[in-house]
Design an enzyme around this catalytic site. Structure first.
Site, mmCIF file in Angstrom:
data_model
loop_
_atom_site.group_PDB
_atom_site.id
_atom_site.type_symbol
_atom_site.label_atom_id
_atom_site.label_comp_id
_atom_site.label_asym_id
_atom_site.label_seq_id
_atom_site.Cartn_x
_atom_site.Cartn_y
_atom_site.Cartn_z
ATOM 1 N N ASP A 53 -37.762 -2.185 8.763
ATOM 2 C CA ASP A 53 -37.191 -0.912 9.221
ATOM 3 C C ASP A 53 -36.981 0.043 8.057
ATOM 4 O OD1 ASP A 53 -35.602 0.802 11.216
ATOM 5 O OD2 ASP A 53 -34.165 0.487 9.589
ATOM 6 N N TYR A 58 -33.835 7.559 3.895
ATOM 7 C CA TYR A 58 -33.660 6.614 2.793
ATOM 8 C C TYR A 58 -34.438 7.080 1.563
ATOM 9 C CZ TYR A 58 -32.160 3.683 6.733
ATOM 10 O OH TYR A 58 -31.545 3.200 7.861
ATOM 11 N N LYS A 84 -37.537 6.408 11.791
ATOM 12 C CA LYS A 84 -36.569 7.201 12.539
ATOM 13 C C LYS A 84 -36.942 8.678 12.521
ATOM 14 C CE LYS A 84 -33.164 3.725 11.283
ATOM 15 N NZ LYS A 84 -33.871 3.061 10.168
ATOM 16 N N GLY A 233 -25.823 -3.382 9.702
ATOM 17 C CA GLY A 233 -24.460 -3.287 9.188
ATOM 18 C C GLY A 233 -23.601 -4.475 9.537
ATOM 19 N N PHE A 235 -22.305 -6.760 7.916
ATOM 20 C CA PHE A 235 -21.206 -7.059 7.006
ATOM 21 C C PHE A 235 -20.202 -5.908 6.915
ATOM 22 C CE2 PHE A 235 -24.778 -9.640 5.135
ATOM 23 C CZ PHE A 235 -24.299 -10.867 5.574
ATOM 24 N N ASN A 236 -20.327 -4.929 7.812
ATOM 25 C CA ASN A 236 -19.377 -3.804 7.882
ATOM 26 C C ASN A 236 -19.124 -3.158 6.525
ATOM 27 O OD1 ASN A 236 -17.816 -5.378 10.603
ATOM 28 N ND2 ASN A 236 -18.545 -3.252 10.685
ATOM 29 N N GLY A 238 -19.720 -4.230 3.667
ATOM 30 C CA GLY A 238 -19.517 -5.142 2.558
ATOM 31 C C GLY A 238 -18.381 -6.128 2.702
ATOM 32 N N ILE A 239 -17.343 -5.782 3.457
ATOM 33 C CA ILE A 239 -16.145 -6.617 3.467
ATOM 34 C C ILE A 239 -16.401 -8.002 4.054
ATOM 35 C CG2 ILE A 239 -15.264 -5.797 5.702
ATOM 36 C CD1 ILE A 239 -12.444 -5.848 4.311
ATOM 37 N N LEU A 240 -17.365 -8.106 4.982
ATOM 38 C CA LEU A 240 -17.665 -9.418 5.545
ATOM 39 C C LEU A 240 -18.583 -10.237 4.643
ATOM 40 C CD1 LEU A 240 -18.085 -8.657 9.361
ATOM 41 C CD2 LEU A 240 -16.119 -9.639 8.167
ATOM 42 N N ALA A 241 -19.081 -9.633 3.592
ATOM 43 C CA ALA A 241 -19.848 -10.367 2.588
ATOM 44 C C ALA A 241 -18.968 -10.754 1.405
ATOM 45 C CB ALA A 241 -21.032 -9.536 2.108
ATOM 46 N N PRO A 244 -11.919 -10.268 1.817
ATOM 47 C CA PRO A 244 -10.855 -9.260 1.761
ATOM 48 C C PRO A 244 -10.309 -9.037 0.347
ATOM 49 C CG PRO A 244 -9.956 -11.325 2.551
ATOM 50 C CD PRO A 244 -11.441 -11.549 2.403
#
Length: 325
Positions: A53, A58, A84, A233, A235-236, A238-241, A244
């Site tokens: 994609d 980009y 896109k 997305g 990992f939202n 980055g926080i889910l990678a 916290p």
């Protein structure tokens, strides 16, 4: 072992369950060397990924150009592309940075969701990609999230007035296989789907282990109409990678204390079933029944391999229950 493939909506397009997103290949946040771009695309290919994609946004065409360079010697039927429409590029000044992309191509950009704008955007993308057809075309960043209420309404009028008809004509001509939206919010998807059927939606950040916004109404509509989801997305931001950590980002901004607390709880729950937070987040997306593909966006082979390892992790019964509920 070959990756699983899934149909896109009711079309005859099939995509691999994992896909490579091209934002990083447009120098998102920092310069990615040409050699590293080639390496990460080759690594994805060697891992069995066949769906890629990209977008004019980009790097103002840089990501598309780089993908076109990589695929020029590969048989066209061997891979699936999505790009896109909605942003139209034209020759412009060379900038050091634009819209978060470093050293983009020297192009100016304007939003245009009308038939004329969509056709101009599509033809330019085909030229950069070195192809005459694109399997999936997403209408990019339509809606109030990007444009605000006033401009959003005007762009929506252009899209529904003539833009969608132009996409349908391209599909009828065989130059597009599937039509969808590529957005960061559920509401605009709901608004569009209620007016016209879509084959697929690339939804970034709104159906994740942390953010379940899409579950409120959108998923039911997609199920009723046979619309697939490509999940981005995951990992939202980055926080889910990263977990916290202080300064961790959620939804393109530093996370609030409330979000940090939510992620801490998720991390503890994932650990209890033998998963890291990142592994749980990726497995949640992979196992979601609405998803035909999960986008992995990176310009580093090491990051891509880490995600591939997470995707290939064998899950215990407890872990499977955690990521599917």
């Amino acid at each position: 072992m070959p990756l699983k493939t899934n149909c896109v909506g009711k079309t005859d397009i099939s995509v691999t369950s994992l896909s490579l997103g091209g934002a990083s290949l447009g120098n998102l946040g920092h310069v990615v060397r040409d050699s590293d771009v080639t390496d990460v695309l080759q690594h994805a290919w060697s891992a069995g990924i066949r769906y890629f994609d990209t977008a004019p946004h980009y790097g103002r065409g840089l990501s598309e150009q780089r993908m076109g360079d990589f695929f020029k010697d590969i048989p066209r039927d061997d891979y699936v592309l999505s790009t896109k429409v909605g942003r139209v590029l034209s020759p412009g000044p060379q900038l050091a940075e634009a819209d978060g992309f470093v050293q983009p191509l020297p192009n100016a950009v304007r939003y245009d969701y009308s038939a004329d704008g969509i056709l101009e955007s599509f033809e330019s993308s085909c030229e950069r990609l070195g192809t005459s057809r694109v399997e999936i075309v997403f209408v990019h960043d339509i809606g109030d999230y990007t444009h605000g209420a006033a401009s959003g309404a005007r762009h929506m009028e252009d899209l529904m007035g003539s833009g969608m008809s132009a996409l349908q004509d391209l599909k009828q001509a065989g130059r597009i296989g599937a039509i969808g939206l590529g957005v960061n919010e559920s509401q605009i998807c709901i608004d569009v789907v209620k007016q016209t059927p879509l084959d697929v939606i690339l939804l970034a950040g709104r159906l994740t282990l942390l953010d379940r916004e899409a579950e409120a109404e959108l998923l039911d509509l997609c199920a009723q109409q046979g619309t697939s989801l490509v999940l981005g997305g995951i990992f939202n931001s980055g926080i889910l990678a990263t977990g916290p950590k202080p300064g961790a980002w959620f939804d393109y901004a530093p996370a609030s204390q409330e979000i940090l607390d939510e992620v801490t709880a998720l991390q503890d729950s994932a650990k209890a079933v033998g998963l890291s937070l990142a592994e749980a987040s990726l497995q949640f997306a992979l196992h979601h029944p609405a998803a035909c593909s999960v986008l992995l966006g990176t310009g580093k082979v090491s990051s891509l391999q880490r995600n591939l390892d997470a995707a290939n992790k064998q899950l215990s019964d407890a872990a499977m229950t955690f990521v599917t509920t």
